[in-house]
Design an enzyme around this catalytic site. Structure first.
Site, PDB file in Angstrom:
ATOM      1  N   GLU A   1      -5.231   6.471 -12.483  1.00  0.00           N
ATOM      2  CA  GLU A   1      -5.375   6.766 -11.041  1.00  0.00           C
ATOM      3  C   GLU A   1      -6.550   7.722 -10.814  1.00  0.00           C
ATOM      4  O   GLU A   1      -7.357   7.528  -9.894  1.00  0.00           O
ATOM      5  CB  GLU A   1      -4.073   7.392 -10.523  1.00  0.00           C
ATOM      6  CG  GLU A   1      -4.160   7.782  -9.052  1.00  0.00           C
ATOM      7  CD  GLU A   1      -2.994   8.643  -8.588  1.00  0.00           C
ATOM      8  OE1 GLU A   1      -1.843   8.374  -8.968  1.00  0.00           O
ATOM      9  OE2 GLU A   1      -3.249   9.594  -7.826  1.00  0.00           O
TER      10      GLU A   1
ATOM     11  N   THR B   1      -1.704  11.861  -7.082  1.00  0.00           N
ATOM     12  CA  THR B   1      -0.471  11.750  -6.286  1.00  0.00           C
ATOM     13  C   THR B   1       0.785  12.287  -6.966  1.00  0.00           C
ATOM     14  O   THR B   1       1.740  12.644  -6.296  1.00  0.00           O
ATOM     15  CB  THR B   1      -0.207  10.273  -5.931  1.00  0.00           C
ATOM     16  OG1 THR B   1      -0.199   9.525  -7.162  1.00  0.00           O
ATOM     17  CG2 THR B   1      -1.226   9.715  -4.983  1.00  0.00           C
TER      18      THR B   1
ATOM     19  N   CYS C   1       9.838   4.289  -6.755  1.00  0.00           N
ATOM     20  CA  CYS C   1       9.300   4.731  -5.466  1.00  0.00           C
ATOM     21  C   CYS C   1       8.855   3.473  -4.716  1.00  0.00           C
ATOM     22  O   CYS C   1       8.825   2.382  -5.298  1.00  0.00           O
ATOM     23  CB  CYS C   1       8.100   5.653  -5.687  1.00  0.00           C
ATOM     24  SG  CYS C   1       6.767   4.798  -6.558  1.00  0.00           S
TER      25      CYS C   1
HETATM   26  S1  SF4 Z   1       1.456   7.202  -5.131  1.00  0.00           S
HETATM   27 FE1  SF4 Z   1       2.428   6.538  -7.036  1.00  0.00          FE
HETATM   28  S2  SF4 Z   1       4.350   7.706  -7.122  1.00  0.00           S
HETATM   29 FE2  SF4 Z   1       3.585   7.862  -5.018  1.00  0.00          FE
HETATM   30  S3  SF4 Z   1       4.593   6.186  -3.888  1.00  0.00           S
HETATM   31 FE3  SF4 Z   1       2.635   5.398  -4.648  1.00  0.00          FE
HETATM   32  S4  SF4 Z   1       3.072   4.441  -6.614  1.00  0.00           S
HETATM   33 FE4  SF4 Z   1       4.801   5.770  -6.104  1.00  0.00          FE
END
Ligand code: SF4
Length: 288
Positions: A128, A171, A14
């Site tokens: 996170e 997320t 990503c």
């Molecule tokens: S929140 Fe996590 S999964 Fe979403 S774009 Fe950012 S790094 Fe990637």
């Protein structure tokens, strides 16, 4: 008949992971003499961690008492206390928290400051989530983490009494988990403020994979079993079609029979799966 193999458009890195890997490498290139390290593993992929190590970028299991050079904060983010500790130990901090994770942290702070009883939908032990909670804890004593109703039930009375409930989401969570939690909270709250903070990259990846699962006999999910977004992807697809979750093409041997009897195969991958692993999976299946 030859097999039909489809690769998902949203497979692999990503933008948050891509940004983290590219920036760390650039940082080392521009500062070859300085110590560059990452607190924790930059992404859930052993190959990438090894590649960084070969470039001289170490992953720290824990913060040393004394450090020098640059210490990178990875895309999951860290608590305000950890930022302070990094600086106190002598490092310069380089913050690579994904902008989408920052948005969740800010929303959590906002809701906590506004007096909402905050529910963070996510896995309590995920880095996170730990960082989101630590940020909100600075402004409120009413912050809890849950990824299922059973984890909310012990707080039901408190939640009812508080009346105003705020919700933010890790997320990489599944939308079905958020829906389940909202359904539980709606009748016990007077005011429910929901911030759907599942990142766009995760939403698009999950949506596309669901569609692929409906039209394929088998879906292969490539990526680390430690990665939250990859395991969620596999969980979602298992409910729709036959799904296998592998870390690399080497594990495909175990599934030869299944692959041979599947005519239509789709391949997707988590946000921390490098392109070469995806390519190797396709190559191995094509040759089977
Ligand atoms: S929140 Fe996590 S999964 Fe979403 S774009 Fe950012 S790094 Fe990637």
């Amino acid at each position: 008949m030859p097999k039909e193999i489809t690769l998902a458009k949203f497979a692999g890195f990503c933008y948050g992971v891509k940004r983290a890997v590219e920036t760390v490498k650039k940082l080392k290139k521009e500062n070859p003499e300085r110590n560059i390290c990452v607190l924790g593993e930059l992404i859930h992929n052993t190959q990438v961690i090894e590649e960084l190590r070969e470039l001289g970028i170490e992953s720290l299991k824990e913060l040393p008492q004394k450090g020098n050079g640059i210490c990178v904060v990875r895309s999951h983010g860290e608590s305000p206390e950890v930022f302070e500790q990094i600086e106190k130990s002598g490092f310069e901090v380089y913050d690579l928290t994904c902008p989408d994770v920052k948005k969740v942290q800010q929303k959590a702070i906002e809701l906590a400051k506004d007096g909402y009883y905050l529910v963070i939908v996510g896995k309590a032990k995920h880095p996170e989530v730990i960082a989101i909670k630590a940020n909100a804890d600075k402004y409120s004593d009413n912050v809890i983490v849950a990824d299922c109703i059973e984890q909310l039930q012990p707080y039901e009375q408190e939640l009812k009494e508080h009346k105003r409930i705020g919700v933010v989401v890790q997320t990489t969570q599944m939308i079905s988990t958020l829906n389940e939690i909202i359904t539980y909270l709606t009748p016990i709250s007077k005011e429910l403020h929901i911030a759907n903070t599942i990142c766009q990259s995760t939403s698009m990846r999950q949506k596309e994979a669901r569609e692929l699962a409906k039209t394929n006999d088998l879906v292969i999910v490539a990526g680390s079993k430690k990665s939250a977004n990859t395991t969620h992807l596999a969980e979602i697809l298992t409910d729709i079609t036959t799904t296998i979750h592998i870390e690399s093409e080497q594990e495909l041997d175990k599934y030869t029979d299944l692959i041979e009897k599947s005519q239509k195969i789709a391949i997707t991958a988590g946000a921390s799966t490098p392109q070469n692993i995806i390519e190797n999976v396709i190559k191995t299946i094509s040759n089977m």
